[in-house]
Scaffold this active site. Structure first.
Site, PDB file in Angstrom:
ATOM      1  N   ASP A  53      10.384   5.280  -9.550  1.00 45.77           N
ATOM      2  CA  ASP A  53      10.226   6.066 -10.591  1.00 45.77           C
ATOM      3  C   ASP A  53      11.086   7.867 -11.285  1.00 45.77           C
ATOM      4  O   ASP A  53      10.758   7.994 -12.660  1.00 45.77           O
ATOM      5  CB  ASP A  53       8.320   6.345 -11.312  1.00 45.77           C
ATOM      6  CG  ASP A  53       7.489   4.960 -11.324  1.00 45.77           C
ATOM      7  OD1 ASP A  53       8.501   4.276 -11.581  1.00 45.77           O
ATOM      8  OD2 ASP A  53       6.517   5.495 -12.118  1.00 45.77           O
ATOM      9  N   LYS A  75      -0.587  -3.922  -3.739  1.00 46.16           N
ATOM     10  CA  LYS A  75      -2.004  -3.253  -2.900  1.00 46.16           C
ATOM     11  C   LYS A  75      -1.504  -2.210  -3.699  1.00 46.16           C
ATOM     12  O   LYS A  75      -1.291  -0.840  -3.089  1.00 46.16           O
ATOM     13  CB  LYS A  75      -1.981  -3.779  -1.555  1.00 46.16           C
ATOM     14  CG  LYS A  75      -3.841  -2.868  -1.233  1.00 46.16           C
ATOM     15  CD  LYS A  75      -3.716  -2.708   0.036  1.00 46.16           C
ATOM     16  CE  LYS A  75      -5.167  -2.123   0.589  1.00 46.16           C
ATOM     17  NZ  LYS A  75      -5.259  -0.300   0.034  1.00 46.16           N
ATOM     18  N   SER A 118       0.783  -0.999   0.460  1.00 48.58           N
ATOM     19  CA  SER A 118       0.136   0.279   0.024  1.00 48.58           C
ATOM     20  C   SER A 118       0.401   1.123   0.034  1.00 48.58           C
ATOM     21  O   SER A 118       1.540   2.178  -1.248  1.00 48.58           O
ATOM     22  CB  SER A 118      -1.235  -0.169   0.977  1.00 48.58           C
ATOM     23  OG  SER A 118      -1.637   1.003   0.888  1.00 48.58           O
TER      24      SER A 118
END
Length: 407
Positions: free
Chosen positions: A320, A334, A309
């Site tokens: 990224d 998740k 999560s």
């Protein structure tokens, strides 16, 4: 006044009265002789609702009249609401009674009494351990990520009634609770065993820091609750005063928590840009962004199967943005976001309302995030972190990597 004028006046009054009556009955209900007259539009709405829920009322009445035992009407209503959310077949959406909702809110506040494990309903409808919380009775008893809790105090529970099991696992400090655990062994065969855990008051100290080799900062984040950002900032500033040259953030076995807290921490580490964006079923997007201000230490994040999560949001943003290196094993996976809604009677519900995407537009739900450097934890290692650096090969790899960045 002539007779003709009187008749004309009566006709006008009758017409006006009819117009007024017609208008009122199309705007509001009118009661007359123990009968209620409502607009046709409202009648059709009520009829539609009745047709939709008549089966529920028929079943409820039949149960009340014919069930062998006494019927608790409140439990019937709670059961209907729980069933409604369970019908979504989403393990993260659930209705909570007043007691369950209070318990849930208590966990996110940072303090509660229990054994210190984070669980979720698994795809197999078994209660699945996301991760034990560091330095809690659950971790010390040997509970691991991926374990299935199939019984609590000898009573069998499933994912659909996980909240009841959690309620039993909580309790007064210094009392014991028995858990029956199902764990896959090396041959992928089921191993079932019982453990006894002593409950404690669990104050979630979610952030701890250390210095490694004099110039490497190490911060362990165990979950993201209301106090985590404040504690993280304090520890980060403390390390800064020690003139660290690189930073390792350990997110292993961190089951997640509050999205806004995760975003605040990400903002300390990233330059200007997206942290994450969420998207609803109708395509509406909401972006969380970081500003230009950031710490510029070389960065390594440690992750594993228990990182879920909010941990994955932080890890995905760092990856990224190419801000740091991820080391460890693939995360939990998740990638959906829940909204909490409190109801007037103190109960509440948690509902999946959107999915989240990393800055590059990747949704990791059911997939997880693959580390830049995959390192499996040496088999048999029970404790991870700086206190067991000798055996924690993942942390040793992180230290090795950060040293190459410092040079």
């Amino acid at each position: 006044m002539s007779k003709k004028q009187v008749i004309r006046l009566m006709v006008v009054l009758l017409i006006v009265t009819n117009i007024i009556t017609f208008g009122l009955t199309n705007l509001m209900s009118v009661t007359f002789s123990n009968k209620a007259y409502i607009p046709l539009v409202e009648y059709n709405k009520l009829k539609s609702v009745y047709n939709e829920f008549s089966k529920v009322m028929v079943v409820e009445d039949y149960v009340k009249e014919n069930y062998l035992r006494d019927v608790d009407e409140k439990k019937l209503v709670d059961g209907q609401l729980k069933g409604m959310l369970q019908a979504l077949e989403d393990p993260y959406s659930t209705y909570m009674t007043k007691e369950e909702f209070e318990s849930f809110l208590q966990q996110t506040s940072g303090t509660y009494a229990g054994i210190g494990v984070v669980v979720t309903p698994g795809d197999d409808n078994l209660i699945t351990v996301v991760s034990p919380i560091e330095d809690t009775p659950g971790e010390r008893a040997g509970i691991k990520s991926g374990d299935k809790i199939i019984k609590v105090n000898g009573v069998e529970y499933f994912g659909e009634n996980m909240d009841e099991a959690v309620k039993v696992m909580k309790g007064e400090p210094n009392t014991k609770v028995s858990l029956t655990i199902l764990r896959k062994n090396k041959e992928n065969k089921n191993n079932i065993f019982d453990i006894e855990v002593t409950r404690e008051i669990i104050r979630l100290v979610t952030v701890k820091s250390n210095i490694i080799d004099d110039d490497i900062g190490y911060i362990k984040i165990t979950s993201f609750d209301e106090l985590t950002y404040k504690d993280f900032k304090k520890e980060l500033d403390k390390l800064g005063k020690r003139n660290i040259k690189g930073l390792i953030i350990d997110l292993r076995n961190n089951p997640g928590g509050l999205l806004n807290i995760c975003a605040d921490i990400a903002d300390e580490l990233l330059g200007e840009g997206d942290i994450v964006y969420t998207q609803t079923k109708d395509g509406k997007r909401e972006y969380l962004k970081s500003d230009k201000k950031m710490v510029d230490y070389p960065l390594v994040l440690l992750v594993n199967k228990g990182s879920a999560s909010a941990s994955e949001i932080l890890a995905g943003a760092v990856k990224d943005h190419k801000r740091g290196t991820l080391i460890g094993t693939t995360t939990f996976g998740k990638g959906v976001v829940q909204r909490i809604k409190d109801l007037d009677d103190g109960s509440g519900l948690r509902l999946t309302i959107s999915e989240y995407f990393t800055p590059n537009g990747i949704n990791i739900h059911g997939i997880g995030i693959e580390p830049d450097i995959v390192v499996e934890l040496t088999e048999g290692v029970e404790e991870i972190g700086v206190n067991n650096l000798k055996e924690d090969n993942q942390l040793r790899k992180a230290i090795e990597e950060i040293k190459t960045k410092i040079k």
